[in-house]
Scaffold this motif. Structure first.
Motif, PDB file in Angstrom:
ATOM      1  N   VAL A   1       0.703  -1.110  -0.308  1.00 11.92           N
ATOM      2  CA  VAL A   1       0.320  -0.247  -0.233  1.00 11.92           C
ATOM      3  C   VAL A   1       1.075   1.498  -0.120  1.00 11.92           C
ATOM      4  CG1 VAL A   1       0.275  -0.111   2.849  1.00 11.92           C
ATOM      5  CG2 VAL A   1      -2.437   1.240   1.172  1.00 11.92           C
ATOM      6  N   HIS A   2       0.882   2.516  -1.081  1.00 11.38           N
ATOM      7  CA  HIS A   2       1.006   3.528  -0.997  1.00 11.38           C
ATOM      8  C   HIS A   2       0.659   4.197  -0.106  1.00 11.38           C
ATOM      9  CE1 HIS A   2       2.487   7.326  -3.297  1.00 11.38           C
ATOM     10  NE2 HIS A   2       3.029   7.020  -2.432  1.00 11.38           N
ATOM     11  N   VAL A   3       1.117   4.901   0.656  1.00 14.96           N
ATOM     12  CA  VAL A   3       0.202   5.865   2.139  1.00 14.96           C
ATOM     13  C   VAL A   3       0.653   7.310   1.589  1.00 14.96           C
ATOM     14  CG1 VAL A   3       0.496   6.441   4.545  1.00 14.96           C
ATOM     15  CG2 VAL A   3       1.086   4.079   3.959  1.00 14.96           C
ATOM     16  N   GLY A   4       2.233   8.136   1.108  1.00 14.85           N
ATOM     17  CA  GLY A   4       1.735   8.748   0.671  1.00 14.85           C
ATOM     18  C   GLY A   4       2.993   9.376   0.969  1.00 14.85           C
ATOM     19  N   ARG A   5       3.361  10.982   0.834  1.00 16.74           N
ATOM     20  CA  ARG A   5       5.190  11.925   0.832  1.00 16.74           C
ATOM     21  C   ARG A   5       4.945  12.849   1.342  1.00 16.74           C
ATOM     22  NH1 ARG A   5       3.695  13.241  -5.560  1.00 16.74           N
ATOM     23  NH2 ARG A   5       3.929  15.394  -5.766  1.00 16.74           N
ATOM     24  N   VAL A   6       6.173  12.854   2.037  1.00 14.82           N
ATOM     25  CA  VAL A   6       6.513  14.615   2.663  1.00 14.82           C
ATOM     26  C   VAL A   6       7.677  14.668   2.072  1.00 14.82           C
ATOM     27  CG1 VAL A   6       7.056  15.049   4.664  1.00 14.82           C
ATOM     28  CG2 VAL A   6       5.592  13.602   4.261  1.00 14.82           C
ATOM     29  N   THR A   7       7.793  15.759   1.585  1.00 15.12           N
ATOM     30  CA  THR A   7       8.584  16.803   0.988  1.00 15.12           C
ATOM     31  C   THR A   7       8.755  17.986   1.723  1.00 15.12           C
ATOM     32  OG1 THR A   7       7.706  15.906  -1.712  1.00 15.12           O
ATOM     33  CG2 THR A   7       9.046  17.892  -1.541  1.00 15.12           C
ATOM     34  N   GLY A   8      10.231  18.516   1.326  1.00 16.61           N
ATOM     35  CA  GLY A   8      10.141  19.332   1.743  1.00 16.61           C
ATOM     36  C   GLY A   8      12.062  19.677   2.362  1.00 16.61           C
ATOM     37  N   GLU A   9      13.006  20.045   2.630  1.00 14.87           N
ATOM     38  CA  GLU A   9      14.139  19.895   3.382  1.00 14.87           C
ATOM     39  C   GLU A   9      14.730  19.764   2.599  1.00 14.87           C
ATOM     40  OE1 GLU A   9      13.354  18.655   7.660  1.00 14.87           O
ATOM     41  OE2 GLU A   9      13.440  20.838   8.333  1.00 14.87           O
ATOM     42  N   GLY A  10      14.982  19.839   1.211  1.00 14.98           N
ATOM     43  CA  GLY A  10      16.153  18.960  -0.236  1.00 14.98           C
ATOM     44  C   GLY A  10      15.260  17.935  -0.167  1.00 14.98           C
ATOM     45  N   LYS A  11      14.369  16.873   0.690  1.00 21.96           N
ATOM     46  CA  LYS A  11      13.979  15.684   0.119  1.00 21.96           C
ATOM     47  C   LYS A  11      12.728  14.652  -0.220  1.00 21.96           C
ATOM     48  CE  LYS A  11      16.034  14.422   4.307  1.00 21.96           C
ATOM     49  NZ  LYS A  11      16.055  13.280   5.643  1.00 21.96           N
ATOM     50  N   VAL A  12      12.378  14.102  -0.788  1.00 18.25           N
ATOM     51  CA  VAL A  12      10.987  13.871  -1.090  1.00 18.25           C
ATOM     52  C   VAL A  12      11.180  12.060  -0.171  1.00 18.25           C
ATOM     53  CG1 VAL A  12       9.539  13.098  -2.388  1.00 18.25           C
ATOM     54  CG2 VAL A  12      10.557  14.769  -3.249  1.00 18.25           C
ATOM     55  N   VAL A  13       9.782  11.669   1.193  1.00 16.93           N
ATOM     56  CA  VAL A  13      10.243  10.771   1.744  1.00 16.93           C
ATOM     57  C   VAL A  13       8.853  10.165   1.398  1.00 16.93           C
ATOM     58  CG1 VAL A  13      10.036   9.564   3.696  1.00 16.93           C
ATOM     59  CG2 VAL A  13      11.630  11.701   3.247  1.00 16.93           C
ATOM     60  N   VAL A  14       8.612   9.333   0.553  1.00 13.14           N
ATOM     61  CA  VAL A  14       7.626   8.288   0.200  1.00 13.14           C
ATOM     62  C   VAL A  14       7.563   7.203   1.432  1.00 13.14           C
ATOM     63  CG1 VAL A  14       6.996   6.909  -1.543  1.00 13.14           C
ATOM     64  CG2 VAL A  14       8.319   8.887  -2.838  1.00 13.14           C
ATOM     65  N   HIS A  15       6.331   6.517   1.959  1.00 12.98           N
ATOM     66  CA  HIS A  15       6.094   6.664   2.704  1.00 12.98           C
ATOM     67  C   HIS A  15       4.721   4.539   1.964  1.00 12.98           C
ATOM     68  CE1 HIS A  15       7.671   8.457   6.119  1.00 12.98           C
ATOM     69  NE2 HIS A  15       6.421   8.902   4.707  1.00 12.98           N
ATOM     70  N   LEU A  16       5.696   3.506   1.985  1.00 11.36           N
ATOM     71  CA  LEU A  16       5.082   2.600   1.108  1.00 11.36           C
ATOM     72  C   LEU A  16       4.320   1.496   2.442  1.00 11.36           C
ATOM     73  CD1 LEU A  16       6.857   1.978  -1.818  1.00 11.36           C
ATOM     74  CD2 LEU A  16       4.791   2.492  -1.228  1.00 11.36           C
ATOM     75  N   TYR A  17       4.201   0.529   2.504  1.00 12.61           N
ATOM     76  CA  TYR A  17       3.588  -0.854   3.305  1.00 12.61           C
ATOM     77  C   TYR A  17       3.489  -1.713   2.883  1.00 12.61           C
ATOM     78  CZ  TYR A  17       4.017   2.364   8.069  1.00 12.61           C
ATOM     79  OH  TYR A  17       4.114   2.511   8.996  1.00 12.61           O
ATOM     80  N   VAL A  18       4.403  -2.851   3.101  1.00  6.57           N
ATOM     81  CA  VAL A  18       4.695  -4.012   2.392  1.00  6.57           C
ATOM     82  C   VAL A  18       4.037  -5.501   3.692  1.00  6.57           C
ATOM     83  CG1 VAL A  18       5.573  -3.028   0.713  1.00  6.57           C
ATOM     84  CG2 VAL A  18       7.498  -4.461   2.769  1.00  6.57           C
ATOM     85  N   ASP A  19       4.276  -6.104   3.035  1.00  5.23           N
ATOM     86  CA  ASP A  19       3.992  -7.109   4.179  1.00  5.23           C
ATOM     87  C   ASP A  19       5.439  -7.888   3.601  1.00  5.23           C
ATOM     88  OD1 ASP A  19       4.130 -10.435   4.876  1.00  5.23           O
ATOM     89  OD2 ASP A  19       1.814 -11.179   3.766  1.00  5.23           O
ATOM     90  N   GLY A  20       5.558  -8.060   5.705  1.00  5.63           N
ATOM     91  CA  GLY A  20       7.153  -8.426   5.344  1.00  5.63           C
ATOM     92  C   GLY A  20       7.684  -9.438   5.292  1.00  5.63           C
ATOM     93  N   LEU A  21       6.840 -11.024   5.811  1.00  2.42           N
ATOM     94  CA  LEU A  21       6.692 -12.147   5.208  1.00  2.42           C
ATOM     95  C   LEU A  21       7.301 -12.879   3.971  1.00  2.42           C
ATOM     96  CD1 LEU A  21       4.933 -13.414   8.146  1.00  2.42           C
ATOM     97  CD2 LEU A  21       7.097 -12.693   8.252  1.00  2.42           C
TER      98      LEU A  21
END
Length: 345
Positions: A288-308
């Motif tokens: 699932v793609h949760v979203g992204r945060v932009t600022g301070e010289g970086k784009v941080v993209v948040h994803l969640y996956v089934d770790g197993l």
């Protein structure tokens, strides 16, 4: 040239403990059902508590009649977000039983409002008398509630909350209550314009978007403005297997305010994210793609996956396409989605 950095911890594998539970169940199933039918609650507790606790001591369980089959065995997280995926894996490993339905959450059952009387501090609490004042929080797509019962003035806050959450589970089910209910208050006095708690499902239906909605949030960091693009509603309860946080950190040369110099950079980031999601297997129960945060010289993209089941390592090859700076991916177990908690507010 983009570089790939990875920091990974492997999710603890609960499958052996779950397999041991089902092996136990195959031997003691008939004993459990007999204890339930004969209302031998002490025997039922003695039978089921140890094998469920062996999976995790914080899991809740109950046996009840089922609308679809003769019995239902529920093993649930009891509202603990970090255990929701564990309960789901328990259910997915269940055998096919013609008489017993297995469920990882308490389901909505409006009929309980006409039949259930809770015994609390020697008081008989009828669920049908629960009412709620409601307030929609459009920013979070949540319904904040103030719940009242005529006997609440006689109960302490802890017992009031217990009754309130029983009512919410009966009206909505555990998953729906977690997804749509925001703040829960309990009041000794009835709120204005209160409605029966049993009708909350009708109110929640009005919150459901017809499609994915993305909210734009703005704030300030230590070095300048921060902009977040976040999926609404965040549907962790619909993706209980997505228990591992994957963060893509895409660096860029910032403008004077720390933001990208032009919007084309964000377009490039979005194209890269879609390639990453495809590499992981596509959006679904395990990604699932949760979203992204932009600022301070970086784009941080948040994803969640089934770790197993999903290995984020191949993402590194995709990140090499990022030409605006360095790129890194980090993953770690996070079944409670704590890494994106600020975006849930």
């Amino acid at each position: 040239m983009a570089i790939f950095r990875r920091k990974t911890r492997v999710t603890d594998d609960p499958r052996p403990a779950i397999a041991r539970f089902w092996a136990w169940w195959s031997e003691h199933r008939d004993d459990v059902l007999a204890a339930f039918e004969e209302k031998r609650s002490d025997d039922l507790i003695e039978l089921l508590r140890p094998p469920v606790a062996a999976i995790d001591p914080s899991l809740n369980w109950e046996v009840s009649p089922s609308a679809a089959k003769r019995f239902m065995l529920v093993v649930s997280s009891g509202g603990k977000a970090e255990l929701r995926g564990l309960a789901e894996r328990w259910m997915l490993a269940a055998p096919d039983d013609p008489e017993v339905e297995f469920a990882p959450v308490r389901r909505a059952d409006p009929a309980l409002f006409d039949s259930v009387v809770m015994k609390v501090d020697d008081y008989d609490i009828e669920l049908r008398e629960l009412v709620a004042g409601t307030r929609v929080d459009p920013q979070r797509s949540r319904l904040d509630v103030v719940i009242h019962h005529p006997l609440f003035p006689l109960l302490d806050k802890e017992h009031r909350l217990s009754v309130a959450f029983h009512g919410l589970d009966a009206a909505l089910g555990e998953d729906e209550a977690e997804r749509w209910i925001g703040e829960v208050e309990v009041a000794a006095d009835p709120p204005l314009d209160a409605i029966p708690v049993s009708m909350l499902g009708t109110v929640v239906d009005q919150l459901r978007p017809s499609d994915d909605v993305w909210a734009l949030l703005r704030g300030s960091g230590r070095k300048g403005p921060i902009v977040a693009l976040v999926r609404r509603p965040l549907d962790r309860v619909e993706r209980p297997l997505a228990d591992t946080h994957v963060a893509l950190v895409l660096d860029y040369a910032p403008g004077s305010d720390g933001m990208p110099p032009d919007d084309s950079l964000l377009d490039d980031a979005e194209r890269l994210v879609q390639q990453v999601i495809a590499e992981l297997g596509g959006e679904g129960p395990q990604v699932v793609h949760v979203g992204r945060v932009t600022g301070e010289g970086k784009v941080v993209v948040h994803l969640y996956v089934d770790g197993l089941e999903v290995d984020p390592a191949p993402v590194g090859a995709v990140l090499q396409q990022w030409t605006h700076g360095t790129a890194a991916v980090q993953s770690r177990p996070d079944p409670g989605w704590k890494a994106v908690a600020p975006l849930l507010r």
